[in-house]
Design a protein around this motif. Structure first.
Motif, short mmCIF file in Angstrom:
data_model
loop_
_atom_site.label_atom_id
_atom_site.label_comp_id
_atom_site.label_asym_id
_atom_site.label_seq_id
_atom_site.Cartn_x
_atom_site.Cartn_y
_atom_site.Cartn_z
N TRP A 86 18.27 -34.15 23.86
CA TRP A 86 18.83 -33.80 22.56
C TRP A 86 17.73 -33.63 21.53
O TRP A 86 16.73 -34.35 21.55
CB TRP A 86 19.79 -34.89 22.10
N GLU A 110 20.47 -30.96 17.02
CA GLU A 110 21.66 -30.97 17.87
C GLU A 110 22.48 -32.24 17.66
O GLU A 110 23.71 -32.19 17.54
CB GLU A 110 21.25 -30.86 19.34
N SER A 115 24.16 -32.20 14.08
CA SER A 115 25.32 -31.31 14.04
C SER A 115 26.50 -31.90 14.80
O SER A 115 27.64 -31.89 14.31
CB SER A 115 24.94 -29.95 14.62
N GLY A 134 28.18 -30.88 21.02
CA GLY A 134 26.74 -30.69 21.12
C GLY A 134 26.30 -29.25 21.14
O GLY A 134 25.17 -28.93 20.82
N ASP A 152 23.17 -25.62 23.97
CA ASP A 152 21.82 -26.04 24.36
C ASP A 152 21.71 -27.54 24.59
O ASP A 152 20.74 -28.00 25.20
CB ASP A 152 20.81 -25.64 23.28
N ALA A 153 22.66 -28.31 24.10
CA ALA A 153 22.59 -29.77 24.26
C ALA A 153 23.14 -30.17 25.62
O ALA A 153 24.09 -29.56 26.12
CB ALA A 153 23.39 -30.45 23.15
#
Length: 202
Positions: free
Chosen positions: A78, A82, A85, A125, A128-129
């Motif tokens: 992470w 990320e 948010s 997430g 991309d997380a």
């Protein structure tokens, strides 16, 4: 820095060394060989051309693998942004969240909300997380109506504190259809959450 990132950095360093080797002038190499072994045969210019192509090719492969490795590392951890948010979206999702007590009329314990928060953070997430690596720790001072949870994740030192207040909400009570009146009436008591979020541990 985790092991994968260390390997990626090493790959970039080795690639830089290979590029530096490819840039060494042929006259300098010939002079060095003559000092080490004067009887060694003279190297043709074509040998230096081949060596430079090989070195630059290996350097390019090393850079490519390092870039791919950093991408894998990023997908597996992470970032600050990320987590920030995802934590904010989770707080918004849980603000006004309603639920009902079990058959015995007992509200769900706040420990159940640690897993709920964790699931929500992972869901929020983004692409991309990773879908793992989130930890939600309840505060030691939590009560049945007021509780705080520290949200952290692998790959970042950032932490967020989610504060939950639980209130009895009669408008959210639920009586199954077909069961009305008398002692046989079964009503599940409703509860509602008020959620806030701040940066830092609880």
């Amino acid at each position: 820095m985790d092991a994968l990132n260390k390997l990626n950095v090493l790959s970039l360093v080795l690639s830089a060394v290979l590029v530096a080797m490819a840039c060494v002038k042929s006259d300098r190499v010939r002079s060095w060989r003559a000092n080490v072994n004067p009887s060694a045969p003279e190297l043709p210019d074509s040998a230096f051309v081949v060596a430079r192509v090989v070195f630059l090719g290996l350097a390019g492969i090393g850079v490519y693998l390092a870039v791919q490795g950093f991408g894998v590392s990023d997908d597996g951890s992470w970032s600050d942004g990320e987590l920030a948010s995802a934590a904010r979206r989770t707080a918004d999702d849980l603000d006004g969240y309603t639920f009902r007590a079990d058959d015995a009329g007992t509200p769900l314990p706040f420990t159940d909300y640690a897993s709920l928060i964790e699931d929500k953070v992972i869901q929020n997430g983004g692409g991309d997380a990773p879908e793992y690596g989130v930890t939600v720790d309840p505060s030691g001072t939590n009560t049945l109506t007021d509780a705080s949870f520290t949200i952290t994740a692998d790959g970042t030192d950032t932490a967020f504190c989610a504060h939950l207040e639980r209130t009895r909400s009669k408008k959210d009570d639920y009586t199954p259809p077909g069961i009305t009146g008398g002692e046989g009436t079964l009503t599940y008591q409703g509860y509602r959450l008020k959620t806030s979020l701040r940066k830092g541990e609880c």
